[in-house]
Design a protein around this motif. Structure first.
Motif, mmCIF file in Angstrom:
data_model
loop_
_atom_site.group_PDB
_atom_site.id
_atom_site.type_symbol
_atom_site.label_atom_id
_atom_site.label_comp_id
_atom_site.label_asym_id
_atom_site.label_seq_id
_atom_site.Cartn_x
_atom_site.Cartn_y
_atom_site.Cartn_z
ATOM 1 N N UNK A 22 0.792 -1.242 0.000
ATOM 2 C CA UNK A 22 0.000 0.000 0.000
ATOM 3 C C UNK A 22 0.815 1.277 0.000
ATOM 4 N N UNK A 23 1.975 1.245 0.603
ATOM 5 C CA UNK A 23 2.724 2.480 0.839
ATOM 6 C C UNK A 23 2.969 3.302 -0.430
ATOM 7 N N UNK A 24 3.353 2.704 -1.562
ATOM 8 C CA UNK A 24 3.551 3.534 -2.769
ATOM 9 C C UNK A 24 2.297 4.330 -3.155
ATOM 10 N N UNK A 25 1.114 3.705 -3.039
ATOM 11 C CA UNK A 25 -0.129 4.403 -3.380
ATOM 12 C C UNK A 25 -0.450 5.480 -2.361
ATOM 13 N N UNK A 26 -0.144 5.223 -1.083
ATOM 14 C CA UNK A 26 -0.378 6.228 -0.040
ATOM 15 C C UNK A 26 0.544 7.427 -0.213
ATOM 16 N N UNK A 27 1.755 7.172 -0.672
ATOM 17 C CA UNK A 27 2.685 8.276 -0.928
ATOM 18 C C UNK A 27 2.231 9.103 -2.127
ATOM 19 N N UNK A 28 1.683 8.437 -3.144
ATOM 20 C CA UNK A 28 1.319 9.132 -4.378
ATOM 21 C C UNK A 28 0.010 9.921 -4.239
ATOM 22 N N UNK A 29 -1.002 9.297 -3.648
ATOM 23 C CA UNK A 29 -2.315 9.941 -3.569
ATOM 24 C C UNK A 29 -3.107 9.333 -2.411
ATOM 25 N N UNK A 30 -2.816 9.729 -1.187
ATOM 26 C CA UNK A 30 -3.452 9.088 -0.029
ATOM 27 C C UNK A 30 -4.965 9.229 -0.015
ATOM 28 N N UNK A 31 -5.477 10.415 -0.361
ATOM 29 C CA UNK A 31 -6.926 10.634 -0.317
ATOM 30 C C UNK A 31 -7.639 9.803 -1.380
ATOM 31 N N UNK A 32 -7.136 9.838 -2.600
ATOM 32 C CA UNK A 32 -7.766 9.088 -3.681
ATOM 33 C C UNK A 32 -7.691 7.580 -3.451
ATOM 34 N N UNK A 33 -6.532 7.106 -2.989
ATOM 35 C CA UNK A 33 -6.349 5.670 -2.781
ATOM 36 C C UNK A 33 -7.295 5.152 -1.698
ATOM 37 N N UNK A 34 -7.363 5.835 -0.561
ATOM 38 C CA UNK A 34 -8.214 5.356 0.523
ATOM 39 C C UNK A 34 -9.700 5.463 0.164
ATOM 40 N N UNK A 35 -10.083 6.518 -0.557
ATOM 41 C CA UNK A 35 -11.491 6.665 -0.950
ATOM 42 C C UNK A 35 -11.894 5.584 -1.944
ATOM 43 N N UNK A 36 -10.997 5.313 -2.877
ATOM 44 C CA UNK A 36 -11.294 4.333 -3.932
ATOM 45 C C UNK A 36 -11.536 2.932 -3.357
ATOM 46 N N UNK A 37 -10.823 2.580 -2.304
ATOM 47 C CA UNK A 37 -10.926 1.225 -1.723
ATOM 48 C C UNK A 37 -11.714 1.197 -0.418
ATOM 49 N N UNK A 38 -12.337 2.326 -0.075
ATOM 50 C CA UNK A 38 -13.166 2.407 1.133
ATOM 51 C C UNK A 38 -12.356 2.152 2.411
ATOM 52 N N UNK A 39 -11.110 2.645 2.416
ATOM 53 C CA UNK A 39 -10.271 2.539 3.608
ATOM 54 C C UNK A 39 -10.457 3.776 4.490
ATOM 55 N N UNK A 40 -10.238 3.594 5.774
ATOM 56 C CA UNK A 40 -10.116 4.739 6.663
ATOM 57 C C UNK A 40 -8.856 4.573 7.497
ATOM 58 N N UNK A 41 -8.262 5.709 7.851
ATOM 59 C CA UNK A 41 -7.016 5.734 8.623
ATOM 60 C C UNK A 41 -7.361 6.073 10.064
ATOM 61 N N UNK A 42 -6.851 5.273 10.991
ATOM 62 C CA UNK A 42 -7.127 5.467 12.414
ATOM 63 C C UNK A 42 -5.802 5.705 13.134
ATOM 64 N N UNK A 43 -5.710 6.827 13.841
ATOM 65 C CA UNK A 43 -4.497 7.167 14.586
ATOM 66 C C UNK A 43 -4.887 7.502 16.018
ATOM 67 N N UNK A 44 -4.254 6.824 16.950
ATOM 68 C CA UNK A 44 -4.560 7.010 18.377
ATOM 69 C C UNK A 44 -6.048 6.836 18.670
ATOM 70 N N UNK A 45 -6.628 5.860 17.993
ATOM 71 C CA UNK A 45 -8.018 5.502 18.262
ATOM 72 C C UNK A 45 -9.050 6.331 17.551
ATOM 73 N N UNK A 46 -8.638 7.328 16.740
ATOM 74 C CA UNK A 46 -9.588 8.211 16.065
ATOM 75 C C UNK A 46 -9.350 8.203 14.560
#
Length: 409
Positions: A292-316
């Motif tokens: 995943x990291x190459x796609x997150x480096x290139x376009x984090x918003x587009x990559x996560x939206x396209x695959x229905x991912x969400x990022x959780x940091x410190x429980x939020x």
């Protein structure tokens, strides 16, 4: 005559047959009855014989129960933990038993599959009545799915594939997979047809490799839990198949997808604790880092939206664009895929917490189940018919059935 008792002689005779159990009789030093006649029956001679025989019994029963090789010496992905028999219990049991030879033989696995492998080993070695060893497959018409005959039965023997309960002479779907697996491992076109080239490879110069395959499988059965339970689930990894078994009878089976050759499904035994409907998929560290990291480096918003991912940091949950993917510690950031039709775990996952973090689950990628060799996952087991599987395993639950799960979808 001999100073050895009838019980001792019976035990020695049974240990000397260890080769038939897939062990090596030469590994067990036994007293020599020819030099233990009445005239040599001194106290020292009796003590020496007792010690030698006791050590042989303890070594044999240990090997019979848990094997000669520790599972983790073969692979760190094999985390079965066979329990060696208690030495005092072994010796005490022999002292009290009226049938000591049968008692030590019973330390071998009682599983039906082990018994069938032992019978197959005897047949391959020519140790069964009327057997002259494993014959080569005859030249002639190709063997393929749906064919019947004694050559199909012989093919099973060559591949170390135990006979099914019925129709041992039928070239069925399971034998087709075994043939394709053999072909792939031997550089042949995996078409499942036993023609001249495959027949030649199977026959080989000697049946040594086939015998080794049987011995390896017998050793692996010694690693399995002694009691699998009257109701249990079994995944046969090289067969790509799951079975639900109740009192020795298969009540449900389905195709599965297992780990890729470089991301193998681990071998272990555990207890299923719960089922999760509409699961999140928490992305493992290795996938975050390596895929995943190459796609997150290139376009984090587009990559996560396209695959229905969400990022959780410190429980939020946080925006993917708020993370510095160049420097962040990926262990501190959880990436998870929300429930939905494209979720990698599908509609349901079956949980048995374990050190490998693998489990059984549904998948949106159903087309892969049409393949005969189904090694496509990162290690988890994908189930072709998860609701049918759920229906089978919930059969023991009086207050829950598969309709309750479907209502949650």
């Amino acid at each position: 005559g001999s100073i050895l008792t009838d019980a001792a002689l019976a035990i020695m005779k049974r240990i000397s047959m260890a080769d038939a159990d897939g062990l090596r009789a030469a590994d067990y030093k036994l007293p020599n009855p020819e030099i233990l006649g009445p005239s040599q029956g001194t106290a020292d001679a009796v003590a020496d014989a007792e010690i030698i025989l006791s050590l042989a019994v303890l070594t044999y029963t240990r090997n019979a129960r848990i094997g000669r090789i520790q599972p983790d010496r073969v692979s760190a992905l094999i985390t079965l933990d066979p329990q060696a028999p208690d030495r005092l219990e072994v010796l005490t049991g022999l002292y009290r038993s009226r049938h000591p030879a049968a008692l030590i033989a019973n330390y071998n696995p009682s599983h039906e599959e082990f018994t069938r492998l032992r019978d197959l080993l005897a047949e391959m070695r020519g140790d069964t009545p009327g057997s002259a060893g494993l014959k080569p497959l005859r030249p002639g018409l190709a063997l393929r799915s749906g064919v019947r005959g004694e050559q199909v039965t012989l093919l099973r023997r060559h591949l170390g594939h135990p006979d099914p309960a019925i129709d041992a002479d039928l070239f069925d779907a399971e034998l087709l997979i075994a043939v394709k697996t053999f072909q792939g491992a031997n550089g042949l076109l995996p078409d499942g047809i036993v023609g001249p080239r495959t027949r030649k490879a199977i026959n080989g110069p000697t049946p040594v490799n086939q015998e080794k395959a049987v011995l390896v499988n017998m050793e692996q059965w010694r690693w399995m839990p002694e009691d699998l339970g009257a109701f249990h689930v079994r995944v046969n990894i090289p067969e790509f198949r799951l079975r639900v078994v109740r009192r020795g009878q298969v009540m449900h089976q389905t195709r599965v997808i297992v780990g890729k050759p470089h991301q193998k499904t681990p071998v272990f035994s555990d207890e299923m604790e719960h089922v999760i409907v509409n699961p999140y998929w928490n992305v493992p560290l290795s996938i975050k880092r390596n895929e995943m990291l190459p796609s997150l480096l290139a376009n984090p918003t587009g990559f996560t939206a396209r695959h229905n991912y969400e990022v959780v940091y410190r429980g939020r949950p946080v925006p993917a664009s708020s993370v510095n993917w160049y420097s962040v510690n990926l262990r501190a950031v959880n990436i998870r895929q929300r429930p939905g039709p494209r979720n990698a775990l599908g509609r349901v996952k079956f949980m048995f917490p374990n050190q490998h973090s693998v489990y059984l689950h549904d998948t949106p990628t159903k087309s892969l189940f049409t393949q005969d060799i189904r090694a496509f996952s990162h290690g988890c087991i994908r189930v072709q018919n998860p609701m049918g599987f759920a229906d089978a395993i919930l059969d023991n639950e009086p207050n829950l059935d598969v309709n309750d799960l479907k209502a949650l979808e």
